[in-house]
Design a protein around this motif. Structure first.
Motif, PDB file in Angstrom:
ATOM      1  N   ALA A  19       0.825  -1.209   0.000  1.00  0.00           N
ATOM      2  CA  ALA A  19       0.000   0.000   0.000  1.00  0.00           C
ATOM      3  C   ALA A  19       0.861   1.262   0.000  1.00  0.00           C
ATOM      4  O   ALA A  19       0.528   2.255  -0.657  1.00  0.00           O
ATOM      5  CB  ALA A  19      -0.932  -0.003   1.212  1.00  0.00           C
ATOM      6  N   LEU A  20       1.979   1.241   0.733  1.00  0.00           N
ATOM      7  CA  LEU A  20       2.885   2.399   0.737  1.00  0.00           C
ATOM      8  C   LEU A  20       3.470   2.630  -0.654  1.00  0.00           C
ATOM      9  O   LEU A  20       3.616   3.779  -1.100  1.00  0.00           O
ATOM     10  CB  LEU A  20       4.004   2.173   1.752  1.00  0.00           C
ATOM     11  CG  LEU A  20       3.627   2.301   3.227  1.00  0.00           C
ATOM     12  CD1 LEU A  20       4.787   1.862   4.116  1.00  0.00           C
ATOM     13  CD2 LEU A  20       3.233   3.737   3.563  1.00  0.00           C
ATOM     14  N   HIS A  21       3.821   1.547  -1.337  1.00  0.00           N
ATOM     15  CA  HIS A  21       4.368   1.670  -2.686  1.00  0.00           C
ATOM     16  C   HIS A  21       3.340   2.258  -3.640  1.00  0.00           C
ATOM     17  O   HIS A  21       3.659   3.112  -4.481  1.00  0.00           O
ATOM     18  CB  HIS A  21       4.834   0.292  -3.175  1.00  0.00           C
ATOM     19  CG  HIS A  21       5.485   0.321  -4.521  1.00  0.00           C
ATOM     20  ND1 HIS A  21       6.705   0.944  -4.751  1.00  0.00           N
ATOM     21  CD2 HIS A  21       5.083  -0.182  -5.731  1.00  0.00           C
ATOM     22  CE1 HIS A  21       7.032   0.821  -6.027  1.00  0.00           C
ATOM     23  NE2 HIS A  21       6.068   0.135  -6.639  1.00  0.00           N
ATOM     24  N   LEU A  22       2.093   1.829  -3.504  1.00  0.00           N
ATOM     25  CA  LEU A  22       1.030   2.370  -4.351  1.00  0.00           C
ATOM     26  C   LEU A  22       0.739   3.829  -4.019  1.00  0.00           C
ATOM     27  O   LEU A  22       0.422   4.625  -4.919  1.00  0.00           O
ATOM     28  CB  LEU A  22      -0.238   1.531  -4.190  1.00  0.00           C
ATOM     29  CG  LEU A  22      -0.183   0.099  -4.729  1.00  0.00           C
ATOM     30  CD1 LEU A  22      -1.455  -0.654  -4.360  1.00  0.00           C
ATOM     31  CD2 LEU A  22       0.018   0.093  -6.236  1.00  0.00           C
ATOM     32  N   LEU A  23       0.846   4.177  -2.739  1.00  0.00           N
ATOM     33  CA  LEU A  23       0.553   5.550  -2.323  1.00  0.00           C
ATOM     34  C   LEU A  23       1.562   6.535  -2.901  1.00  0.00           C
ATOM     35  O   LEU A  23       1.212   7.680  -3.228  1.00  0.00           O
ATOM     36  CB  LEU A  23       0.542   5.636  -0.793  1.00  0.00           C
ATOM     37  CG  LEU A  23       0.179   6.992  -0.188  1.00  0.00           C
ATOM     38  CD1 LEU A  23      -1.244   7.388  -0.566  1.00  0.00           C
ATOM     39  CD2 LEU A  23       0.322   6.954   1.332  1.00  0.00           C
ATOM     40  N   GLU A  24       2.801   6.114  -3.036  1.00  0.00           N
ATOM     41  CA  GLU A  24       3.826   7.000  -3.576  1.00  0.00           C
ATOM     42  C   GLU A  24       3.537   7.385  -5.021  1.00  0.00           C
ATOM     43  O   GLU A  24       3.871   8.495  -5.455  1.00  0.00           O
ATOM     44  CB  GLU A  24       5.198   6.323  -3.492  1.00  0.00           C
ATOM     45  CG  GLU A  24       5.712   6.142  -2.077  1.00  0.00           C
ATOM     46  CD  GLU A  24       7.026   5.392  -2.043  1.00  0.00           C
ATOM     47  OE1 GLU A  24       7.583   5.244  -0.944  1.00  0.00           O
ATOM     48  OE2 GLU A  24       7.500   4.946  -3.123  1.00  0.00           O
ATOM     49  N   ARG A  25       2.906   6.490  -5.764  1.00  0.00           N
ATOM     50  CA  ARG A  25       2.640   6.754  -7.176  1.00  0.00           C
ATOM     51  C   ARG A  25       1.174   7.053  -7.464  1.00  0.00           C
ATOM     52  O   ARG A  25       0.796   7.204  -8.624  1.00  0.00           O
ATOM     53  CB  ARG A  25       3.066   5.541  -8.015  1.00  0.00           C
ATOM     54  CG  ARG A  25       4.530   5.163  -7.873  1.00  0.00           C
ATOM     55  CD  ARG A  25       4.848   3.961  -8.728  1.00  0.00           C
ATOM     56  NE  ARG A  25       4.034   2.801  -8.356  1.00  0.00           N
ATOM     57  CZ  ARG A  25       3.999   1.669  -9.055  1.00  0.00           C
ATOM     58  NH1 ARG A  25       4.712   1.556 -10.163  1.00  0.00           N
ATOM     59  NH2 ARG A  25       3.241   0.659  -8.651  1.00  0.00           N
ATOM     60  N   ALA A  26       0.371   7.109  -6.406  1.00  0.00           N
ATOM     61  CA  ALA A  26      -1.075   7.235  -6.606  1.00  0.00           C
ATOM     62  C   ALA A  26      -1.462   8.645  -7.036  1.00  0.00           C
ATOM     63  O   ALA A  26      -0.821   9.638  -6.678  1.00  0.00           O
ATOM     64  CB  ALA A  26      -1.807   6.867  -5.320  1.00  0.00           C
ATOM     65  N   LYS A  27      -2.537   8.710  -7.809  1.00  0.00           N
ATOM     66  CA  LYS A  27      -3.119   9.993  -8.173  1.00  0.00           C
ATOM     67  C   LYS A  27      -3.918  10.530  -6.993  1.00  0.00           C
ATOM     68  O   LYS A  27      -4.202   9.832  -6.032  1.00  0.00           O
ATOM     69  CB  LYS A  27      -4.009   9.833  -9.404  1.00  0.00           C
ATOM     70  CG  LYS A  27      -3.260   9.381 -10.654  1.00  0.00           C
ATOM     71  CD  LYS A  27      -4.215   9.257 -11.833  1.00  0.00           C
ATOM     72  CE  LYS A  27      -3.472   8.801 -13.084  1.00  0.00           C
ATOM     73  NZ  LYS A  27      -4.387   8.664 -14.248  1.00  0.00           N
ATOM     74  N   GLU A  28      -4.308  11.762  -7.105  1.00  0.00           N
ATOM     75  CA  GLU A  28      -5.028  12.412  -6.004  1.00  0.00           C
ATOM     76  C   GLU A  28      -6.319  11.688  -5.672  1.00  0.00           C
ATOM     77  O   GLU A  28      -6.725  11.614  -4.511  1.00  0.00           O
ATOM     78  CB  GLU A  28      -5.319  13.863  -6.387  1.00  0.00           C
ATOM     79  CG  GLU A  28      -5.728  14.738  -5.200  1.00  0.00           C
ATOM     80  CD  GLU A  28      -4.563  15.012  -4.261  1.00  0.00           C
ATOM     81  OE1 GLU A  28      -4.832  15.296  -3.075  1.00  0.00           O
ATOM     82  OE2 GLU A  28      -3.404  14.947  -4.705  1.00  0.00           O
TER      83      GLU A  28
ATOM     84  N   ALA B  21      -4.783   5.722   1.922  1.00  0.00           N
ATOM     85  CA  ALA B  21      -4.519   6.197   3.290  1.00  0.00           C
ATOM     86  C   ALA B  21      -5.429   5.478   4.279  1.00  0.00           C
ATOM     87  O   ALA B  21      -4.995   5.082   5.382  1.00  0.00           O
ATOM     88  CB  ALA B  21      -4.740   7.707   3.371  1.00  0.00           C
ATOM     89  N   ARG B  22      -6.682   5.281   3.905  1.00  0.00           N
ATOM     90  CA  ARG B  22      -7.608   4.551   4.774  1.00  0.00           C
ATOM     91  C   ARG B  22      -7.149   3.113   4.965  1.00  0.00           C
ATOM     92  O   ARG B  22      -7.180   2.579   6.085  1.00  0.00           O
ATOM     93  CB  ARG B  22      -9.013   4.577   4.158  1.00  0.00           C
ATOM     94  CG  ARG B  22     -10.123   4.146   5.103  1.00  0.00           C
ATOM     95  CD  ARG B  22     -11.460   4.123   4.357  1.00  0.00           C
ATOM     96  NE  ARG B  22     -12.585   4.198   5.253  1.00  0.00           N
ATOM     97  CZ  ARG B  22     -13.071   3.178   5.954  1.00  0.00           C
ATOM     98  NH1 ARG B  22     -12.512   1.995   5.857  1.00  0.00           N
ATOM     99  NH2 ARG B  22     -14.111   3.355   6.748  1.00  0.00           N
ATOM    100  N   ARG B  23      -6.705   2.488   3.869  1.00  0.00           N
ATOM    101  CA  ARG B  23      -6.230   1.112   3.942  1.00  0.00           C
ATOM    102  C   ARG B  23      -5.000   0.998   4.838  1.00  0.00           C
ATOM    103  O   ARG B  23      -4.888   0.073   5.649  1.00  0.00           O
ATOM    104  CB  ARG B  23      -5.901   0.624   2.521  1.00  0.00           C
ATOM    105  CG  ARG B  23      -5.311  -0.776   2.441  1.00  0.00           C
ATOM    106  CD  ARG B  23      -6.257  -1.811   2.990  1.00  0.00           C
ATOM    107  NE  ARG B  23      -5.731  -3.158   2.810  1.00  0.00           N
ATOM    108  CZ  ARG B  23      -6.176  -4.222   3.458  1.00  0.00           C
ATOM    109  NH1 ARG B  23      -7.172  -4.087   4.330  1.00  0.00           N
ATOM    110  NH2 ARG B  23      -5.665  -5.411   3.246  1.00  0.00           N
TER     111      ARG B  23
ATOM    112  N   ASP C  79      -5.674  10.480   9.691  1.00  0.00           N
ATOM    113  CA  ASP C  79      -5.817  11.921   9.497  1.00  0.00           C
ATOM    114  C   ASP C  79      -5.684  12.292   8.021  1.00  0.00           C
ATOM    115  O   ASP C  79      -6.394  13.183   7.526  1.00  0.00           O
ATOM    116  CB  ASP C  79      -4.769  12.660  10.319  1.00  0.00           C
ATOM    117  CG  ASP C  79      -5.025  12.557  11.815  1.00  0.00           C
ATOM    118  OD1 ASP C  79      -6.181  12.305  12.195  1.00  0.00           O
ATOM    119  OD2 ASP C  79      -4.073  12.724  12.597  1.00  0.00           O
ATOM    120  N   MET C  80      -4.765  11.614   7.326  1.00  0.00           N
ATOM    121  CA  MET C  80      -4.601  11.884   5.895  1.00  0.00           C
ATOM    122  C   MET C  80      -5.887  11.549   5.146  1.00  0.00           C
ATOM    123  O   MET C  80      -6.326  12.306   4.274  1.00  0.00           O
ATOM    124  CB  MET C  80      -3.436  11.068   5.335  1.00  0.00           C
ATOM    125  CG  MET C  80      -3.201  11.283   3.846  1.00  0.00           C
ATOM    126  SD  MET C  80      -1.889  10.220   3.175  1.00  0.00           S
ATOM    127  CE  MET C  80      -0.477  10.855   4.059  1.00  0.00           C
ATOM    128  N   GLY C  81      -6.493  10.412   5.478  1.00  0.00           N
ATOM    129  CA  GLY C  81      -7.742  10.046   4.820  1.00  0.00           C
ATOM    130  C   GLY C  81      -8.874  10.991   5.149  1.00  0.00           C
ATOM    131  O   GLY C  81      -9.692  11.329   4.279  1.00  0.00           O
TER     132      GLY C  81
END
Length: 336
Positions: A192-201, A208-210, A241-243
């Motif tokens: 999930a962290l790897h996907l978050l780095e490249r994720a769109k807005e 973040a929820r996951r 908080d991010m979510g």
């Protein structure tokens, strides 16, 4: 300085003033010295007596102290005895007539668990089996394999206790089970962290929820302890908080944020988050048990009862229904 020392000084000064007063010498200096000694004794006694008074009698502070001082100063000798006696009565007398907040409660419900008839350990206490040094090691290993499929939330303490067992195979098996459960969640976190780095807005909220749920799961399943647990809860709170910054209307995430705060010992913040989740439309069956837990920690028993009564009878949680039934029939004990 302790109250006992001040009391001893006050009594000593009062005795000295009485000796001066009873002196046969008629001298103005002796009278002035008597007033000083008696005033000192009255002041010290006033500090002691004021500190022993119940909180409701210590307001206003200055005027209540002046009242005690005046009583001690203008009534020599007897004022000291009377004040001490009054303070003792003020403390002990109400305690004799105070209602005892204890009473008998009904026997709690016992919920039998249906066990598959094919289960090889249905008649064996796994905890006693795994911790027994007299049980055959082969049977203990079989018992450990049963724990493999059980939630770590239930088996965590037993698995950690087994890590110190004298039988090496049992130790290795317990370590492997704990390590496997932790690695499964850790792999999901890294993905999930790897996907978050490249994720769109548009995807950052869901990731973040996951991540918040996965970090919380490490704590919930009792897979982390000590400083690691503290760090895990901090990361769970960070991604929650991010979510919420992306989707502040997510009632479920507000509830998760409240549970994280409750795990961190932030009871006030947890109460606010869970209350907000309730206002956003989350059902009472999901939120009120946690609010009731906070109220119970605060010793707000009537509030616990009110919160549990708001949960409907058609709740899908069987154990929760039993708890609701208990609190609906709960009546505070009254002294007789």
């Amino acid at each position: 300085m302790s109250s006992l020392k001040l009391l001893i000084y006050a009594i000593s000064a009062e005795i000295a003033s009485l000796l001066l007063l009873l002196s046969r010498q008629a001298d103005l200096s002796l009278f002035v010295l008597y007033l000083f000694s008696h005033g000192l004794a009255s002041a010290l006694l006033s500090f002691v007596a004021w500190g022993l008074l119940p909180a409701r009698f210590r307001t206003p502070k200055i005027l209540s102290w002046v009242l005690i001082f005046s009583f001690a100063f203008f009534i020599p000798a007897m004022g000291l005895v009377t004040i001490l006696g009054g303070v003792a009565l003020g403390i002990w007398l109400p305690a004799l007539f105070r209602d005892k907040p204890f009473g008998l409660v009904a026997q709690p419900y016992f919920s039998p668990v249906q066990v598959n008839s094919a289960a090889g350990f249905r008649q064996i206490d796994l905890k006693n089996l795994l911790t027994s040094s007299r049980a055959p090691n082969a049977l203990r290993v079989q018992g450990m394999l049963v724990l493999k499929d059980m939630p770590a939330r239930v088996t965590g303490n037993l698995l950690r206790h087994t890590l110190g067992d004298s039988f090496e195979d049992l130790r290795l098996l317990a370590y492997g089970i704990l390590d496997q459960k932790e690695k499964e969640i850790t792999r999901d976190i890294e993905r999930a962290l790897h996907l978050l780095e490249r994720a769109k807005e548009s995807r950052r909220y869901r990731l973040a929820r996951r991540l918040s749920e996965l970090y919380w799961e490490l704590n919930y399943q009792d897979l982390v302890r000590g400083d690691i647990r503290t760090l895990t809860l901090e990361r769970a709170a960070f991604y929650a908080d991010m979510g919420l910054m992306e989707a502040p209307e997510d009632a479920g995430l507000w509830l998760l944020r409240g549970r994280i705060q409750l795990g961190q010992g932030e009871i006030g913040e947890a109460h606010q988050s869970m209350t907000f989740a309730r206002r956003l439309g989350l059902s009472a069956a999901k939120v009120n048990p946690w609010l009731a837990e906070i109220a119970l920690q605060r010793r707000q028993i009537p509030l616990v009862r009110l919160l549990m009564r708001e949960i409907t009878d058609d709740s899908q949680f069987t154990q929760l229904n039993k708890s609701v039934e208990f609190w609906r029939g709960y009546e505070p004990a009254t002294g007789g």
